[in-house]
Design a protein around this motif. Structure first.
Motif, PDB file in Angstrom:
ATOM      1  N   ILE B 313       0.557  -1.393  -0.014  1.00 40.62           N
ATOM      2  CA  ILE B 313       0.273  -0.061   0.138  1.00 40.62           C
ATOM      3  C   ILE B 313       0.975   0.966  -0.206  1.00 40.62           C
ATOM      4  CG2 ILE B 313      -1.825   1.247   1.115  1.00 40.62           C
ATOM      5  CD1 ILE B 313      -2.796  -1.031   2.152  1.00 40.62           C
ATOM      6  N   THR B 314       1.221   2.097  -1.186  1.00 38.84           N
ATOM      7  CA  THR B 314       2.140   3.055  -1.429  1.00 38.84           C
ATOM      8  C   THR B 314       1.653   3.653  -0.404  1.00 38.84           C
ATOM      9  OG1 THR B 314       2.167   2.073  -3.545  1.00 38.84           O
ATOM     10  CG2 THR B 314       3.340   4.659  -2.516  1.00 38.84           C
ATOM     11  N   GLY B 315       2.326   4.321   0.768  1.00 34.57           N
ATOM     12  CA  GLY B 315       2.208   6.291   1.360  1.00 34.57           C
ATOM     13  C   GLY B 315       2.135   7.102   0.712  1.00 34.57           C
ATOM     14  N   THR B 316       0.995   8.208   1.180  1.00 31.34           N
ATOM     15  CA  THR B 316       0.669   9.410   0.457  1.00 31.34           C
ATOM     16  C   THR B 316       1.573  10.673   0.475  1.00 31.34           C
ATOM     17  OG1 THR B 316      -0.284   9.465   3.026  1.00 31.34           O
ATOM     18  CG2 THR B 316      -1.652   8.896   0.865  1.00 31.34           C
ATOM     19  N   GLU B 317       2.408  10.544   1.653  1.00 32.78           N
ATOM     20  CA  GLU B 317       3.569  11.107   1.368  1.00 32.78           C
ATOM     21  C   GLU B 317       4.476  10.895   1.741  1.00 32.78           C
ATOM     22  OE1 GLU B 317       2.167  13.744   5.216  1.00 32.78           O
ATOM     23  OE2 GLU B 317       0.371  13.293   5.178  1.00 32.78           O
ATOM     24  N   LYS B 318       4.927  10.043   1.993  1.00 29.59           N
ATOM     25  CA  LYS B 318       6.415   9.636   1.724  1.00 29.59           C
ATOM     26  C   LYS B 318       6.887   8.614   1.727  1.00 29.59           C
ATOM     27  CE  LYS B 318       7.417  12.403   5.896  1.00 29.59           C
ATOM     28  NZ  LYS B 318       8.767  13.163   7.152  1.00 29.59           N
ATOM     29  N   PRO B 319       6.160   8.350  -0.028  1.00 32.55           N
ATOM     30  CA  PRO B 319       6.425   7.005  -0.125  1.00 32.55           C
ATOM     31  C   PRO B 319       7.444   5.952  -0.542  1.00 32.55           C
ATOM     32  CG  PRO B 319       6.077   8.749  -2.064  1.00 32.55           C
ATOM     33  CD  PRO B 319       6.149   9.138  -0.157  1.00 32.55           C
ATOM     34  N   ALA B 320       8.782   5.975  -0.400  1.00 29.24           N
ATOM     35  CA  ALA B 320       9.873   5.042  -0.228  1.00 29.24           C
ATOM     36  C   ALA B 320      10.237   5.248   0.960  1.00 29.24           C
ATOM     37  CB  ALA B 320      10.995   6.749  -0.288  1.00 29.24           C
ATOM     38  N   GLU B 321       9.440   5.711   2.421  1.00 29.56           N
ATOM     39  CA  GLU B 321       9.928   5.381   3.541  1.00 29.56           C
ATOM     40  C   GLU B 321       8.866   4.138   3.545  1.00 29.56           C
ATOM     41  OE1 GLU B 321      11.729   9.525   4.982  1.00 29.56           O
ATOM     42  OE2 GLU B 321      10.112   8.662   6.781  1.00 29.56           O
ATOM     43  N   ILE B 322       9.406   2.483   4.529  1.00 29.49           N
ATOM     44  CA  ILE B 322       8.842   1.433   3.838  1.00 29.49           C
ATOM     45  C   ILE B 322       9.106   0.352   4.691  1.00 29.49           C
ATOM     46  CG2 ILE B 322       9.054  -0.582   3.166  1.00 29.49           C
ATOM     47  CD1 ILE B 322       9.737   0.622   0.116  1.00 29.49           C
ATOM     48  N   ILE B 323       7.906   0.959   6.037  1.00 30.22           N
ATOM     49  CA  ILE B 323       7.752  -0.652   6.428  1.00 30.22           C
ATOM     50  C   ILE B 323       7.018  -1.999   5.594  1.00 30.22           C
ATOM     51  CG2 ILE B 323       6.424  -1.186   9.156  1.00 30.22           C
ATOM     52  CD1 ILE B 323       6.972   1.730   9.252  1.00 30.22           C
ATOM     53  N   LEU B 324       8.680  -2.528   6.154  1.00 28.15           N
ATOM     54  CA  LEU B 324       8.111  -3.976   5.544  1.00 28.15           C
ATOM     55  C   LEU B 324       7.438  -5.145   6.441  1.00 28.15           C
ATOM     56  CD1 LEU B 324      10.333  -5.504   3.294  1.00 28.15           C
ATOM     57  CD2 LEU B 324       9.835  -6.922   5.386  1.00 28.15           C
ATOM     58  N   LEU B 325       6.181  -5.869   6.009  1.00 36.05           N
ATOM     59  CA  LEU B 325       6.049  -6.687   6.095  1.00 36.05           C
ATOM     60  C   LEU B 325       6.269  -8.102   5.336  1.00 36.05           C
ATOM     61  CD1 LEU B 325       2.493  -5.783   7.937  1.00 36.05           C
ATOM     62  CD2 LEU B 325       3.596  -5.868   8.719  1.00 36.05           C
ATOM     63  N   GLY B 326       7.405  -9.538   6.380  1.00 31.40           N
ATOM     64  CA  GLY B 326       7.199 -10.457   5.242  1.00 31.40           C
ATOM     65  C   GLY B 326       7.144 -12.219   6.431  1.00 31.40           C
ATOM     66  N   GLY B 327       6.976 -12.868   5.549  1.00 32.51           N
ATOM     67  CA  GLY B 327       7.826 -14.159   5.811  1.00 32.51           C
ATOM     68  C   GLY B 327       8.312 -14.947   4.658  1.00 32.51           C
ATOM     69  N   HIS B 328       8.149 -16.205   4.821  1.00 26.41           N
ATOM     70  CA  HIS B 328       8.772 -16.590   3.670  1.00 26.41           C
ATOM     71  C   HIS B 328       8.002 -18.615   3.153  1.00 26.41           C
ATOM     72  CE1 HIS B 328      10.125 -20.420   6.036  1.00 26.41           C
ATOM     73  NE2 HIS B 328      10.477 -20.128   6.943  1.00 26.41           N
ATOM     74  N   LEU B 329       8.377 -17.834   1.705  1.00 24.48           N
ATOM     75  CA  LEU B 329       7.021 -18.618   1.216  1.00 24.48           C
ATOM     76  C   LEU B 329       7.874 -19.823   0.767  1.00 24.48           C
ATOM     77  CD1 LEU B 329       4.365 -17.819  -0.188  1.00 24.48           C
ATOM     78  CD2 LEU B 329       5.671 -17.607  -1.649  1.00 24.48           C
ATOM     79  N   ASP B 330       9.068 -20.319   1.427  1.00 26.63           N
ATOM     80  CA  ASP B 330       9.792 -21.506   1.236  1.00 26.63           C
ATOM     81  C   ASP B 330       8.733 -22.272   2.256  1.00 26.63           C
ATOM     82  OD1 ASP B 330      11.324 -19.851   1.727  1.00 26.63           O
ATOM     83  OD2 ASP B 330      12.863 -21.807   1.842  1.00 26.63           O
ATOM     84  N   SER B 331       9.048 -23.475   2.513  1.00 27.13           N
ATOM     85  CA  SER B 331       8.914 -24.754   2.656  1.00 27.13           C
ATOM     86  C   SER B 331       9.700 -26.094   2.750  1.00 27.13           C
ATOM     87  CB  SER B 331       7.340 -25.195   3.573  1.00 27.13           C
ATOM     88  OG  SER B 331       6.937 -25.893   2.250  1.00 27.13           O
ATOM     89  N   TRP B 332       9.664 -26.589   3.888  1.00 24.95           N
ATOM     90  CA  TRP B 332      10.387 -28.444   3.765  1.00 24.95           C
ATOM     91  C   TRP B 332       9.228 -28.818   2.710  1.00 24.95           C
ATOM     92  CZ3 TRP B 332      14.756 -28.924   3.751  1.00 24.95           C
ATOM     93  CH2 TRP B 332      15.857 -27.498   4.111  1.00 24.95           C
ATOM     94  N   ASP B 333       9.997 -29.927   2.417  1.00 28.45           N
ATOM     95  CA  ASP B 333       8.783 -30.924   1.757  1.00 28.45           C
ATOM     96  C   ASP B 333       8.116 -31.574   2.242  1.00 28.45           C
ATOM     97  OD1 ASP B 333      11.179 -32.060   2.436  1.00 28.45           O
ATOM     98  OD2 ASP B 333      11.902 -32.972   0.348  1.00 28.45           O
TER      99      ASP B 333
END
Lengths: 506, 506
Positions: B313-333
């Motif tokens: 969701i791109t910021g309205t005022e400071k779009p280049a400043e980023i709050i990142l939320l993450g996880g990893h998509l790969d898993s074990w088999d």
């Protein structure tokens, strides 16, 4: 999560050679301590932690022998509880055996087996004053597997997943076939009273999914289960179907007790699984004329006798002053009652086992009571209070665990200000065990009659997000219990009981 | 727990007629509000909660339209997050679909399917700047089901439950048959180096069950899995068998990545289930000459390309400043990677969905990054940081969820003092969502490379008692995930990301 994460895991202990040797020497010293002086010395160390002059002289390191302050001593106590409890996981071992006996419906042969099994477990653990006390209990049997079909001229015939409610009468031998009136509240039923005659009333109110406290959401809807049949009968309905009170969306119906009001015809009451309830509701929108066919042969039988199971660690100074830990031994008949409330029973027993095994001898009595018949009217709690054995006793506090064997978050307490201040001062100890702390309020059905006598009531409050997934359904099995979460509850109960038995504010 | 308990459930809402009418009217008013002014007005109400003069006049009740203070506005925000999140449980719906694609081992066809599935999900949700970024990934395949037998002249032949470790070489085609040297530490292996030649080294160290923090216990033993094979090869062993790092006692082996050290022969590395490890250990005491037969045909293949999946969701005022939320998509088999780390991925996406669905438009950008290849070397996190797209961006904070989809208890944060004070001031909001609060520390493998650039690292910390029961084993399936617990994590991530994107201390 992979190996590189290990390096990020805080405080990862490195087993260097030097540390290993240090640990081994430490263990050997501890073992020698036990060999030299037996359990008694350990008990004294723990109980009299703040009174070092009473302890015998010893060449062992100061920090092992003489805790420098009561806080220090209590922190060691927490470590010992956790070390023993989480290493041995006895609560889970006991629960596996208890649940293997089968569902423990009040007055069933399996309930009798559970009484004897838990009595023997208490004896085998060396608890004191192990005995049974009579409880008069109602008897109800489900009979054969219930049958329920949706029958529609446009949609066809579909089975619905139902279960008779505890205490319900059965259908006539040929079953019941009728049209359905769907409502979402008692008010709506009143408003639609004219349409209800000769129909099956279908109470289709979901638990509010937006509440963090699932018990609160349960409280809002479970009254349809308990009072729905009589409310429906009062407006001329022939049966009541109730949406299962659960946060899950699946095909497992959840049973539970219902009550008939006086001077109202007794019509069958059944619970529908949430999926079947949704299916029926959608079908009614498409074909309001559809019929539902119901068949059950459950029935009520004359009352009989069962037992509360009691064991304790008798206090050394004030044996008649009692800290009670309890759960209820009866369960519903669809599964093993692992969370409800096998968990609470084995936690109470495990709490006492830990206190004993750590060599602690409390000043006041700590008692485990496994109540019978919580699910079918609560006579176990009432008969416990009325029993002649209670005459010479004073119950200071009673704590019930009956919210499942999940990770404990709080202990709820209806405490006096003095007691509240005391337990709040212990909060850091319980936080070491993973709890958030103490909360005002709390209690349980079985201990409520003690509350009426002035006993302070308390309850173990674990994380409740999963409880109503399994509650009163075929999913309440041992597989749904995590040994560590269960044990953490027992640890909290044991620590609190011991601290209270030692330090009750006079 | 029965019907009588309902009366004891605190604050049980009574649906009296009056209240019902009031609620209905309230809902109608809210609906009208939406119809009249659309999402925009709601967004303004939330964002500009403290600036009532900017809002259009309205005949609706004051408390609906104009929060009286920022705190009040934030409390309403919490309610809205919980209402939408717990009602819709989108994280679980998404996870069900993701896990249905199968295990997402790095470089597998299923991993490619997951990349495309999650990209499409982000597009369908209307997230912005949805795109893939290349990641170079290693490729390893397990091949056929592993075989392992204990062979003893006195005890007979018994199968052992094993799994090849990720990255391991296979055995020769005929397998390996050798005697076994059991050790419990690298130090013990060094001391017994002379006995290791030609044998299978069996690292049999349990996770410490007495630690409340199971990640800490995991950190102590997982290095046997990752480094055991090379340590064993260095003293002439022919293979390494490692006890699974898990708190469970069962027959499911737990895999995970291992690494070969340079200039040491590459011998096969496998994990044993805890039950099989105990069985082997007991058998060795009775017959130290017993042999173990091992057969695997896993192998490493040339590196290939996969992708990180990104949407925001791109910021309205400071779009280049980023709050990142993450996880990893790969898993074990071995299973679906439901907790590790499908949970983290769907939570990040759900956090953004909620922010969007509530009509919030943050000042700074909130981005979900589903990293590839956390389990097989972490190249996703490294390649993300190196990507040319990063040149114009400033990542303020990155929060990873990779500790399972269990009930969140903390958010861990490596914060500056100013940020720490800020988030601590929000703690009561997160407590309404069931969290205990904020904790110092935290991060994750994928976001660690951002940390090296000055980004503040954070991690969601859920209850971890059950995580290592399923971690990297065939038990990490959707059935082990509770929809509400999973959703609560997404709610906390979404709320924190939004508050930070709005209020980042300059």
């Amino acid at each position: 999560m992979n190996q590189s994460k290990i390096n990020q895991t805080s405080k990862c202990i490195r087993f260097t050679l030097g540390q290993k040797i240090k640990q081994t020497v430490g263990r050997l010293r501890q073992k020698n301590l036990h060999r030299l002086t037996g359990r008694l010395l350990l008990s004294l160390t723990l109980i009299l932690g703040g009174v070092p002059s009473l302890l015998p002289a010893s060449p062992l390191p100061q920090e092992k022998m003489v805790p420098s302050s009561p806080e220090n001593s209590r922190e060691k106590l927490v470590e010992q509880f956790m070390d023993k409890g989480l290493r041995e996981n006895y609560a889970f071992t006991l629960l596996k055996k208890l649940t293997a006996l089968g569902p423990r419906l009040t007055a069933s042969p399996q309930a009798a087996a559970a009484v004897e099994f838990m009595r023997q477990a208490m004896v085998d653990l060396g608890l004191e004053n192990v005995h049974l006390e009579e409880v008069e209990v109602n008897r109800w049997i489900r009979g054969d597997q219930e049958k329920c079909f949706l029958i529609s001229s446009t949609l066809g015939t579909h089975p619905l997943a139902v279960t008779a409610l505890g205490g319900s009468v059965g259908t006539p031998p040929q079953g019941i076939s009728a049209q359905v009136l769907e409502v979402h509240s008692f008010v709506e039923l009143k408003n639609k009273a004219a349409e209800a005659r000769g129909k099956i009333v279908f109470f289709n109110q979901s638990m509010d999914p937006t509440l963090l406290d699932t018990f609160r959401a349960y409280g809002q809807v479970a009254r349809f289960r308990s009072l729905g049949a009589s409310a429906a009968a009062r407006v001329g309905a022939v049966a009541a179907l109730v949406r299962s009170p659960t946060t899950a969306n699946d095909d497992f119906p959840h049973t539970g007790m219902m009550r008939y009001q006086e001077n109202v015809p007794r019509i069958p009451g059944l619970c529908l699984s949430t999926k079947s309830a949704d299916f029926l509701s959608r079908a009614l929108k498409s074909d309001p004329q559809l019929r539902v066919y119901l068949w059950t042969n459950c029935r009520n039988l004359p009352p009989t006798t069962s037992y509360n199971v009691i064991g304790q660690i008798t206090g050394t100074e004030k044996p008649a002053e009692i800290i009670l830990l309890g759960g209820h031994l009866d369960s519903w008949d669809l599964a093993q009652g692992a969370h409800d409330d096998g968990a609470g029973c084995v936690q109470a027993v495990e709490a006492l086992r830990l206190i004993k095994a750590l060599g602690l001898r409390p000043r006041r009595t700590i008692r485990a009571v496994l109540f019978m018949n919580e699910e079918f009217g609560g006579s176990g709690g009432r008969d416990y209070v009325r029993h002649p054995n209670r005459r010479q006793e004073k119950h200071l506090l009673a704590l019930e665990s009956d919210r499942g064997g999940f990770r404990p978050l709080y202990i709820g307490l209806r405490a006096t200000p003095a007691l509240w201040d005391l337990v709040k001062s212990w909060e850091p100890l319980f936080q070491k065990m993973g709890l958030i702390g103490f909360k005002k309020g709390g209690g349980g059905v079985d201990i409520a009659p003690l509350g009426a006598q002035g006993t302070i009531l308390a309850g173990l409050i674990p994380d409740c997000q999963r409880y109503f997934d399994v509650h009163h359904s075929a999913l309440d099995t041992i597989d749904s219990v995590n040994p560590r979460e269960l044990e953490l509850g027992a640890l909290a109960m044991g620590l609190l009981a011991y601290l209270l038995a030692e330090n009750w504010p006079e």
